[in-house]
Design an enzyme around this catalytic site. Structure first.
Site, PDB file in Angstrom:
ATOM      1  N   GLU A 163      52.138  14.170  16.483  1.00 30.92           N
ATOM      2  CA  GLU A 163      51.419  13.163  17.277  1.00 30.92           C
ATOM      3  C   GLU A 163      50.984  11.995  16.395  1.00 30.92           C
ATOM      4  OE1 GLU A 163      49.779  15.666  21.069  1.00 30.92           O
ATOM      5  OE2 GLU A 163      48.365  15.378  19.416  1.00 30.92           O
ATOM      6  N   GLU A 275      55.061  18.856  23.829  1.00 26.60           N
ATOM      7  CA  GLU A 275      53.817  19.537  24.196  1.00 26.60           C
ATOM      8  C   GLU A 275      53.443  19.213  25.628  1.00 26.60           C
ATOM      9  OE1 GLU A 275      50.346  19.132  21.780  1.00 26.60           O
ATOM     10  OE2 GLU A 275      51.478  19.081  19.902  1.00 26.60           O
ATOM     11  N   ASP A 286      35.472  33.929  26.752  1.00 23.89           N
ATOM     12  CA  ASP A 286      34.742  33.947  25.492  1.00 23.89           C
ATOM     13  C   ASP A 286      33.795  32.759  25.448  1.00 23.89           C
ATOM     14  OD1 ASP A 286      36.347  31.661  24.742  1.00 23.89           O
ATOM     15  OD2 ASP A 286      37.922  33.055  24.147  1.00 23.89           O
TER      16      ASP A 286
END
Length: 462
Positions: A163, A275, A286
């Site tokens: 990126e 991506e 969590d």
């Protein structure tokens, strides 16, 4: 009605054989998750995740490589991941499962992305000595690939940087001071990295396809122009990141249109989505905050099926516009008791291909890997729209639209990281768009008709 731009075109010169389209997954976290106690299963039976993905239809595994991730030394058991040895461990698992490898050189000790391109600490003393830095980069990529070749793990694909919208190998103080893109430095560095791969090809006799990686489809054209204008042309693939949450309101259709335009402008380059990701729930397992929490209205409510449909529709748009691959980022980053630098657990357990017990989601993203391609009706060729765009100063953008256009046109303004920040309807003639409300900085102006992208330009607001 006059037809505008190019959208969802199937052009014979860009046709990709159905079996040549790459469906891939970034499995960089798997070793760490297993060491932290994660179990992966299908139908209630424990499975090796690499075999699980291969059997589902994954053709290629993307693996990130950090230079020296010493920050891991103070986390959990102090084991390092995504360093050379861990990447080789992952590459061996991918090979044994029959999958290709895309090696992602982050060129940093830490996460590299549009906002952060920190130079490895080992190279910080030569950050301002371009020839020495070029040599360091060349030797690093050359020696890494040579060592992998000696283990029988030479990747089929390599991306130089991750990126890299703002360049690579920036001193942390320079990076953190604000947006910077120094092409006089950037161009030679990329050329050195790509040359290292070319020389490994010559030394080993094996082909390695090279890629540059850009975040946000709306950033692709102006960055590719910058690369071309500074001599960075010896690569094979334009890799893009596209997430609805970070790149809205750019749609799947607009992303496909941009891919088609890239294929037309750079016919010798492949284009892939390196991506993407889409959540299947807003619940969490969590204490770590989840990074994907936004649903697209057409893929809501969130569900495993919506996640699968996002992938099917995105792939259809990529294929229809001549793209040749689609990767999902971190479909196995499940929740464990281990810590990241930002919290305990996973920051993406709600967007993996597994439920919170490690079982493959029913009718979720994993099923995309083996699904038949979604058919897309071939669009008729469309005329180019001759739009002119000029920045007039005083935070005013002029967009000249030819007369006699009956289609609805808009000009969308995106921030440099690919997020939409403003939208303006356009009429035939000159449109003067006031951008007074936007902070100073660089933006991308995009003119579109429906899903078809007609023109993109980079603008600087004082």
């Amino acid at each position: 009605m006059q037809r505008l731009c190019f959208a969802l075109l199937l052009l014979p010169v860009f046709s990709i054989a159905q079996d040549g389209f790459l469906r891939g997954a970034d499995l960089s976290y798997v070793n760490e998750m297993e060491d932290c106690g994660a179990m992966f299963s299908s139908g209630g039976e424990p499975e090796d995740p690499y075999l699980l993905f291969a059997e589902a239809g994954c053709a290629i595994v993307r693996l990130r490589l950090w230079h020296t991730p010493s920050w891991y030394d103070t986390l959990n058991a102090g084991q390092r991941y995504s360093d050379f040895e861990d990447v080789c461990r992952s590459a061996e698992r991918a090979r044994e499962a029959g999958m290709q490898i895309l090696l992602d050189f982050h060129l940093s000790d830490f996460w590299a992305d549009p906002g952060r391109q920190w130079i490895p600490a080992a190279w910080a003393p030569v950050a301002d000595d371009l020839p020495v830095l070029q040599d360091s980069l060349y030797n690093y990529i050359y020696s890494t690939l040579t060592a992998m070749h000696e283990r029988g793990l030479l990747p089929e694909m390599v991306q130089v940087g991750n990126e890299t919208n703002r360049g690579i190998l920036l001193p942390q103080a320079v990076n953190d001071a604000g947006w910077v893109l120094d092409w006089d430095r950037n161009g030679p560095l990329f050329q050195s990295g790509l040359q290292a791969v070319t020389d490994v090809e010559a030394a080993t006799g094996q082909n390695i396809r090279t890629a540059l990686h850009i975040a946000g489809p709306t950033n692709a054209h102006w960055l590719m122009e910058g690369f071309a204008n500074h001599g960075v042309t010896d690569f094979d693939i334009i890799g893009l990141s596209y997430y609805w949450q970070w790149h809205m309101p750019a749609t799947i259709g607009q992303t496909g249109s941009i891919i088609g335009s890239l294929r037309e402008t750079y016919p010798d380059k492949e284009v892939m989505i390196f991506e993407t990701g889409y959540p299947w729930t807003l619940d969490y397992a969590d204490a770590a905050s989840n990074i994907l929490t936004t649903a697209h209205p057409d893929y809501a409510p969130l569900s495993p099926q919506a996640q699968k449909q996002w992938m099917l529709d995105l792939e259809a748009s990529v294929r229809a516009n001549g793209g040749s691959g689609l990767f999902y980022w971190e479909p196995a980053w499940v929740s464990t008791d281990c810590y990241t630098p930002w919290g305990q657990g996973s920051h993406k357990e709600n967007a993996t291909f597994f439920d919170f017990d490690g079982e493959v989601l029913d009718n979720g993203g994993m099923d995309w890997l083996g699904a038949a391609p979604t058919s897309v009706e071939e669009a008729s060729p469309r005329e180019r729209l001759s739009v002119q765009m000029r920045y007039l100063g005083n935070r005013t953008l002029s967009v000249e639209v030819p007369p006699g256009i009956s289609d609805s046109l808009t000009c969308q303004i995106f921030s440099i990281d690919g997020k939409g920040v403003a939208s303006h309807a356009l009429q035939p003639g000159e449109n003067q768009l006031r951008l007074a409300a936007l902070p100073a900085g660089q933006y991308v102006a995009l003119v579109q008709s429906g899903q078809a992208v007609c023109l993109t330009r980079l603008i600087q607001l004082p």
